[in-house]
Motif scaffolding. Structure first.
Motif, short mmCIF file in Angstrom:
data_model
loop_
_atom_site.label_atom_id
_atom_site.label_comp_id
_atom_site.label_asym_id
_atom_site.label_seq_id
_atom_site.Cartn_x
_atom_site.Cartn_y
_atom_site.Cartn_z
N ASP A 1 0.73 -1.32 0.02
CA ASP A 1 -0.06 -0.01 -0.12
C ASP A 1 0.92 1.15 0.03
O ASP A 1 2.07 1.08 0.34
CB ASP A 1 -1.00 -0.03 1.14
N TRP A 2 0.32 2.44 -0.31
CA TRP A 2 0.84 3.65 -0.33
C TRP A 2 0.50 4.53 0.81
O TRP A 2 -0.80 4.34 1.42
CB TRP A 2 0.63 4.13 -1.68
N GLU A 3 1.29 5.70 1.04
CA GLU A 3 1.09 6.63 2.20
C GLU A 3 1.72 7.92 1.78
O GLU A 3 3.01 7.83 2.13
CB GLU A 3 1.29 6.10 3.32
N VAL A 4 1.23 8.91 1.34
CA VAL A 4 2.00 10.27 1.32
C VAL A 4 2.14 10.91 2.75
O VAL A 4 1.20 10.91 3.52
CB VAL A 4 1.63 11.24 0.23
N GLU A 5 3.35 11.36 3.14
CA GLU A 5 3.52 11.92 4.38
C GLU A 5 4.47 13.01 4.40
O GLU A 5 5.40 13.10 3.71
CB GLU A 5 4.19 10.68 5.30
N LEU A 6 4.44 13.80 5.39
CA LEU A 6 5.22 14.94 5.79
C LEU A 6 6.32 14.50 6.57
O LEU A 6 6.05 13.83 7.81
CB LEU A 6 4.71 16.15 6.38
N GLN B 1 1.82 23.23 9.15
CA GLN B 1 0.44 22.74 9.47
C GLN B 1 -0.67 23.23 8.42
O GLN B 1 -1.74 23.25 8.60
CB GLN B 1 -0.15 23.15 10.84
N ASN B 2 -0.19 23.74 7.30
CA ASN B 2 -0.81 24.09 6.21
C ASN B 2 -0.38 23.95 4.72
O ASN B 2 -0.03 24.77 4.24
CB ASN B 2 -1.34 25.61 6.21
N LEU B 3 -0.17 22.66 4.58
CA LEU B 3 0.70 22.02 3.19
C LEU B 3 -0.44 21.17 2.79
O LEU B 3 -0.85 20.11 3.25
CB LEU B 3 1.88 21.44 3.47
N ASP B 4 -0.81 21.49 1.21
CA ASP B 4 -1.48 20.49 0.57
C ASP B 4 -0.50 19.29 0.11
O ASP B 4 0.54 19.54 -0.02
CB ASP B 4 -2.12 21.03 -0.72
N MET B 5 -1.16 18.05 0.22
CA MET B 5 -0.69 16.91 -0.04
C MET B 5 -1.27 15.95 -1.03
O MET B 5 -2.52 16.02 -1.12
CB MET B 5 -0.08 16.42 0.87
N TYR B 6 -0.85 15.12 -1.83
CA TYR B 6 -1.54 14.22 -2.85
C TYR B 6 -0.84 13.02 -3.01
O TYR B 6 0.37 13.14 -3.13
CB TYR B 6 -1.93 14.99 -4.11
N SER C 1 -5.99 12.99 -1.28
CA SER C 1 -5.81 14.67 -1.21
C SER C 1 -5.91 15.19 0.01
O SER C 1 -7.13 14.94 0.62
CB SER C 1 -6.79 15.16 -2.39
N GLY C 2 -4.97 15.87 0.66
CA GLY C 2 -5.26 15.93 1.96
C GLY C 2 -4.39 17.32 2.25
O GLY C 2 -3.96 18.14 1.37
N ASN C 3 -4.33 17.92 3.51
CA ASN C 3 -3.75 19.12 3.96
C ASN C 3 -3.02 18.65 5.51
O ASN C 3 -3.87 18.15 6.28
CB ASN C 3 -4.45 20.33 3.91
N THR C 4 -2.05 18.92 5.77
CA THR C 4 -1.38 18.94 7.00
C THR C 4 -2.16 19.78 8.22
O THR C 4 -2.02 19.39 9.39
CB THR C 4 0.25 19.37 7.13
N LYS C 5 -3.00 20.60 7.83
CA LYS C 5 -3.78 21.27 8.92
C LYS C 5 -4.77 20.00 9.68
O LYS C 5 -5.16 20.41 10.77
CB LYS C 5 -4.56 22.17 8.47
N THR C 6 -5.22 18.95 8.88
CA THR C 6 -5.91 18.00 9.62
C THR C 6 -5.12 17.05 10.32
O THR C 6 -5.75 15.82 10.88
CB THR C 6 -6.75 17.33 8.39
N MET C 7 -3.96 17.11 10.41
CA MET C 7 -3.42 16.26 11.81
C MET C 7 -4.03 16.17 12.86
O MET C 7 -4.43 17.26 13.38
CB MET C 7 -1.78 16.77 11.87
N ILE D 1 11.32 12.02 11.32
CA ILE D 1 9.86 11.86 11.68
C ILE D 1 9.01 11.68 10.67
O ILE D 1 8.93 12.87 9.74
CB ILE D 1 9.46 12.79 12.97
N SER D 2 8.28 10.71 10.31
CA SER D 2 7.22 10.66 9.48
C SER D 2 5.80 10.77 10.18
O SER D 2 5.63 9.82 10.86
CB SER D 2 7.42 9.36 8.54
N THR D 3 5.03 11.77 9.63
CA THR D 3 4.05 12.24 10.67
C THR D 3 2.59 11.85 10.06
O THR D 3 1.76 12.61 10.85
CB THR D 3 4.02 13.96 10.43
N GLY D 4 2.52 10.95 9.42
CA GLY D 4 1.12 10.43 9.25
C GLY D 4 0.55 10.66 7.89
O GLY D 4 0.99 11.66 7.24
N THR D 5 -0.39 9.88 7.34
CA THR D 5 -1.03 10.29 5.92
C THR D 5 -2.47 10.52 6.14
O THR D 5 -3.06 9.89 7.14
CB THR D 5 -0.83 8.78 5.34
N PRO D 6 -2.89 11.12 5.33
CA PRO D 6 -4.47 11.52 5.08
C PRO D 6 -5.14 10.14 4.46
O PRO D 6 -4.56 9.44 4.11
CB PRO D 6 -4.38 12.66 4.04
#
Length: 280
Positions: free
Chosen positions: A122-127, A195-200, A210-216, A239-244
Motif C-alpha cells: 500500500d501507499w501513504e504520502v507523508e510529511l 500545518q498548512n501544506l496540501d498533499m496528494y 488529497s489532504g492538508n497537514t492542517k488536519t493532523m 519523523i514521518s508524521t502520518g497520512t491523510p
C-alpha cells in the motif's frame, strides 16, 4: 534552501537547487548531507554561498534520499482522523509511534519493490520532519527550533505483514524500498507553516489521496516534543508524521499495488516523487 543529493546509489553528492533549477555542487563545503551538517551554523554558512560560483551538475542525474546516514526513522500512525476512520480504528489518545528500518530508505524516484509473498502493498504520502540538533525532553513551544527542514515521504506498507502477522507494525513498514525520501530537504525558513501544506498521491494517474497537514491530529511541534520524551532525537533523524485518507486499505474493496503501477505524490513547497512498482 532546497538541499538534495544526486548521483548513483552510494555515490551521491550534496547539492543546492538554485533559483533557476540548476544543481549546484556543495560537496567541497559539507561533504554530504549527514546529520552533523544539518545544524543552524552549517545551514547559515550554506545560505551565504554565492551559488553562481559553485560547480553545476547534470540535472538528469538520479536523485538520492535527501538525508544521508539517517539514524532513526520514526513514524506516527493514525495521525489524521479520517485516515483512522478508513482503517476502522479510533483516533489515538496519544501519538502512535513505530520505527521503520533505515534500510528501507531510497531516492524519491527509485523503483519500489513488492516484497516476496506480499499481496497487500500500500501507499501513504507523508510529511517528513528532519531533525537538526539534539532534542531531549523539549517543550512543544520550542520544538520547531530543533527542526532542520521538511521533505516528502512515501511510507509504503505491507498491510498483511503489518496487521495480520502478529507483533509490531515495523514488519509491514520496513521492506527494502519502502521509504522513498525527497527530492529535497527544504529548510524550515522556506515553510511558513508546516500545518498548512496540501498533499496528494496518485496511482496510474488516478488521484487517491488529497489532504492538508492542517488536519493532523497531532501537529509537527507536538510530535517533536512528544517523541523527545521517550528518546533523544539526533541530527539527521526523521519523523514521518502520518497520512491523510485514500490509502488502498481504505478502499471498498481494498486496492493494492502491483508490478507496473506508477505512483506520483507530492507536498506543497516540498516537491514531487514518482516511483514505478516492480516485483522484489
Amino acid at each position: 534552501m532546497k538541499l538534495m543529493r544526486v548521483g548513483p546509489k552510494g555515490q551521491e553528492r550534496p547539492v543546492i537547487l538554485d533559483a533557476d533549477g540548476i544543481y549546484r555542487d556543495i560537496s567541497a563545503h559539507i561533504g554530504d548531507l549527514t546529520g552533523d551538517k544539518l545544524g543552524a551554523e552549517t545551514l547559515t554558512k550554506l545560505q551565504a554561498l554565492d551559488l553562481s560560483t559553485l560547480p553545476e551538475l547534470d540535472a538528469n542525474e538520479r536523485i538520492g534520499a535527501c538525508v544521508a546516514n539517517v539514524g532513526k526513522f520514526i513514524c506516527i500512525g493514525l495521525n489524521y482522523a479520517d485516515h483512522a476512520a478508513e482503517s476502522g480504528l479510533d483516533v489515538p489518545s496519544e501519538p502512535v509511534m513505530f520505527m521503520k528500518a533505515t534500510s528501507a530508505i531510497i531516492g524519491p524516484n527509485d523503483d519500489v519493490e513488492i516484497p516476496r509473498n506480499s499481496t497487500k502493498t500500500d501507499w501513504e504520502v507523508e510529511l517528513g520532519v528532519v531533525i537538526g540538533q539534539e532534542a531531549k525532553y523539549v517543550e512543544e513551544a520550542d520544538a520547531l527550533d530543533y527542526v532542520s527542514g521538511y521533505c516528502v515521504i512515501n511510507d509504503l506498507s505491507e498491510r498483511e505483514f503489518q496487521i495480520e502477522r502478529q507483533g509490531q507494525w515495523v514488519k509491514g513498514k520496513s521492506a527494502d524500498t519502502f521509504g522513498p525520501i525527497g527530492p529535497y530537504l527544504v529548510t524550515k525558513d522556506e515553510i511558513a507553516d508546516p500545518q498548512n501544506l496540501d498533499m496528494y498521491l496518485e496511482v496510474n494517474g488516478a488521484r487517491h489521496q488529497s489532504g492538508n497537514t492542517k488536519t493532523m491530529v497531532y501537529g509537527v511541534a507536538h510530535l517533536v516534543a512528544y517523541v523527545s520524551q521517550f528518546m533523544s532525537l539526533q541530527p539527521g533523524d526523521i519523523i514521518s508524521t502520518g497520512t491523510p485518507p485514500g490509502v488502498g486499505l481504505g478502499m471498498n474493496p481494498p486496492v493494492y499495488l502491483k508490478p507496473g503501477d506508477k505512483m506520483k505524490l507530492g507536498i506543497q513547497g516540498l516537491g514531487e516523487q514518482q516511483q514505478t512498482v516492480i516485483q522484489g
